[in-house]
Motif scaffolding. Structure first.
Motif, PDB file in Angstrom:
ATOM      1  N   GLY A   1      44.282  37.183  50.301  1.00  0.00           N
ATOM      2  CA  GLY A   1      44.887  37.804  49.163  1.00  0.00           C
ATOM      3  C   GLY A   1      44.113  37.494  48.048  1.00  0.00           C
ATOM      4  N   GLN A   2      44.938  37.346  47.019  1.00  0.00           N
ATOM      5  CA  GLN A   2      44.310  37.336  45.551  1.00  0.00           C
ATOM      6  C   GLN A   2      44.069  35.574  45.444  1.00  0.00           C
ATOM      7  N   LEU A   3      42.550  35.560  45.143  1.00  0.00           N
ATOM      8  CA  LEU A   3      42.148  33.997  44.876  1.00  0.00           C
ATOM      9  C   LEU A   3      41.632  34.090  43.517  1.00  0.00           C
ATOM     10  N   VAL A   4      41.375  32.662  43.160  1.00  0.00           N
ATOM     11  CA  VAL A   4      40.552  32.377  41.892  1.00  0.00           C
ATOM     12  C   VAL A   4      39.599  31.254  42.177  1.00  0.00           C
ATOM     13  N   LEU A   5      38.412  31.377  42.032  1.00  0.00           N
ATOM     14  CA  LEU A   5      37.414  30.547  41.974  1.00  0.00           C
ATOM     15  C   LEU A   5      37.254  29.705  40.235  1.00  0.00           C
ATOM     16  N   SER A   6      37.570  28.551  40.380  1.00  0.00           N
ATOM     17  CA  SER A   6      37.666  27.917  39.096  1.00  0.00           C
ATOM     18  C   SER A   6      36.287  26.709  39.056  1.00  0.00           C
ATOM     19  N   THR A   7      35.342  26.729  37.854  1.00  0.00           N
ATOM     20  CA  THR A   7      34.435  25.813  37.948  1.00  0.00           C
ATOM     21  C   THR A   7      34.506  25.295  36.555  1.00  0.00           C
ATOM     22  N   THR A   8      34.198  23.952  36.605  1.00  0.00           N
ATOM     23  CA  THR A   8      34.286  23.004  35.308  1.00  0.00           C
ATOM     24  C   THR A   8      32.789  22.432  35.099  1.00  0.00           C
ATOM     25  N   VAL A   9      32.149  22.649  34.222  1.00  0.00           N
ATOM     26  CA  VAL A   9      30.946  21.794  33.691  1.00  0.00           C
ATOM     27  C   VAL A   9      31.272  20.656  32.739  1.00  0.00           C
TER      28      VAL A   9
ATOM     29  N   ASN B   1      41.459  28.478  44.743  1.00  0.00           N
ATOM     30  CA  ASN B   1      43.040  28.604  44.849  1.00  0.00           C
ATOM     31  C   ASN B   1      43.511  29.895  44.993  1.00  0.00           C
ATOM     32  N   ARG B   2      44.662  29.951  45.643  1.00  0.00           N
ATOM     33  CA  ARG B   2      45.686  31.086  45.753  1.00  0.00           C
ATOM     34  C   ARG B   2      46.076  31.497  44.442  1.00  0.00           C
ATOM     35  N   ALA B   3      46.109  32.866  44.072  1.00  0.00           N
ATOM     36  CA  ALA B   3      46.448  33.027  42.542  1.00  0.00           C
ATOM     37  C   ALA B   3      47.515  34.244  42.622  1.00  0.00           C
ATOM     38  N   LYS B   4      47.729  34.260  41.529  1.00  0.00           N
ATOM     39  CA  LYS B   4      49.012  35.611  41.362  1.00  0.00           C
ATOM     40  C   LYS B   4      49.042  35.821  39.816  1.00  0.00           C
ATOM     41  N   TYR B   5      49.190  37.195  39.456  1.00  0.00           N
ATOM     42  CA  TYR B   5      49.387  37.569  38.265  1.00  0.00           C
ATOM     43  C   TYR B   5      50.789  37.792  37.881  1.00  0.00           C
ATOM     44  N   GLN B   6      51.583  37.340  36.860  1.00  0.00           N
ATOM     45  CA  GLN B   6      53.031  37.255  36.901  1.00  0.00           C
ATOM     46  C   GLN B   6      53.373  37.002  35.330  1.00  0.00           C
ATOM     47  N   PRO B   7      53.132  37.674  34.363  1.00  0.00           N
ATOM     48  CA  PRO B   7      51.901  38.585  34.128  1.00  0.00           C
ATOM     49  C   PRO B   7      50.498  37.832  33.974  1.00  0.00           C
ATOM     50  N   ASN B   8      50.942  36.439  33.859  1.00  0.00           N
ATOM     51  CA  ASN B   8      49.714  35.630  33.547  1.00  0.00           C
ATOM     52  C   ASN B   8      49.211  35.137  34.684  1.00  0.00           C
ATOM     53  N   LEU B   9      47.921  34.536  34.695  1.00  0.00           N
ATOM     54  CA  LEU B   9      47.329  34.190  35.933  1.00  0.00           C
ATOM     55  C   LEU B   9      47.901  32.833  36.350  1.00  0.00           C
ATOM     56  N   ILE B  10      48.575  32.622  37.579  1.00  0.00           N
ATOM     57  CA  ILE B  10      49.221  31.492  38.279  1.00  0.00           C
ATOM     58  C   ILE B  10      48.331  30.916  39.401  1.00  0.00           C
ATOM     59  N   LEU B  11      48.275  29.606  39.460  1.00  0.00           N
ATOM     60  CA  LEU B  11      47.532  29.167  40.641  1.00  0.00           C
ATOM     61  C   LEU B  11      48.751  28.775  41.543  1.00  0.00           C
TER      62      LEU B  11
END
Length: 237
Positions: free
Chosen positions: A35-43, A61-71
């Motif tokens: 399902g909906q996923l988010v790849l987060s990168t940090t430099v 992470n698994r993610a969900k918009y509700q209405p904002n992006l939630i991990l």
């Protein structure tokens, strides 16, 4: 936003501010099985002017918009892209074979904790043979010979490295019996190796440098005193 951070390259503690940090997210679904996923990168860039190295890490992470992006929950997977492990930089006067075993053990600590523990065991044996000049046919005998030379708690911790490392180094008599080494356990072994390298090798090196400075200072005073006496003798003549 600011937070304390230790650079894995120069090993200096620094305060990271917005100019030293870059974060981005890539959200996707594309009908994948999770399902909906988010790849987060940090430099993160080291603010030390003599270093200026940077680290790169990523989380999935698994993610969900509700209405904002939630991990949702803990990361499915994490990556250390630069540097690839949490190995601490150690000086060149520590034998390269010991540093290499330590760095490789750090590199695979998450991927294969059992293999990492085996490398920690080998690293420990290298330290005992090089630093304490104890060489026997078996590590258990080398550790036994070390017992009266160090404090009891450190000795017990060292023997624990051998026991956990044995899980990876030797197969059980019952080959169907599988004993795993957890990532947290592999990490504990690595932290012990770091303590030993700092207290034994770095401690000895710093102590010797300090003693040489004292000897040099005393010699300098002696030379000055000798020069003054020589000058007094010349004046008297």
């Amino acid at each position: 936003m600011s937070f304390a951070w230790t650079c894995p390259y120069c090993n200096k503690i620094a305060t990271i501010l917005d100019p030293n940090l870059n974060r981005s997210r890539h959200v996707f679904d594309n009908q994948n099985k999770l399902g909906q996923l988010v790849l987060s990168t940090t430099v993160t860039v080291c603010p030390n002017d003599e270093c200026r190295e940077f680290t790169i890490s990523a989380n999935l992470n698994r993610a969900k918009y509700q209405p904002n992006l939630i991990l949702l929950g803990a990361p499915i997977q994490t990556w250390k892209l630069k540097p690839q492990s949490e190995a601490k930089p150690f000086p060149d006067y520590i034998p390269s074979a010991i540093r290499q075993d330590y760095e490789e053990a750090c590199l695979i600590a998450d991927l294969s904790p059992k293999a990492s523990a085996t490398l920690s065991r080998r690293c420990l044996q290298g330290i005992i043979r090089d630093y304490w000049k104890i060489t026997k046919s078996r590590l258990v005998d080398e550790i036994a010979a070390l017992k009266d030379k160090i404090d009891p708690t450190t000795w017990q911790a060292i023997d624990s490295v051998r026991n956990i490392g044995n899980i990876g180094a030797h197969m059980e008599k019952d080959i169907n019996l599988i004993i795993d080494v957890e990532p947290a356990e592999a990490s504990l072994l690595l932290r012990l190796i770091e303590v030993l390298l700092k207290e034994w090798y770095i401690g000895r090196h710093e102590r010797e440098e300090h003693m040489h400075q004292i000897i040099a200072a005393a010699q300098s005073k002696a030379d000055i005193k000798k020069g003054e006496k020589s000058q007094d003798t010349s004046t008297a003549e």
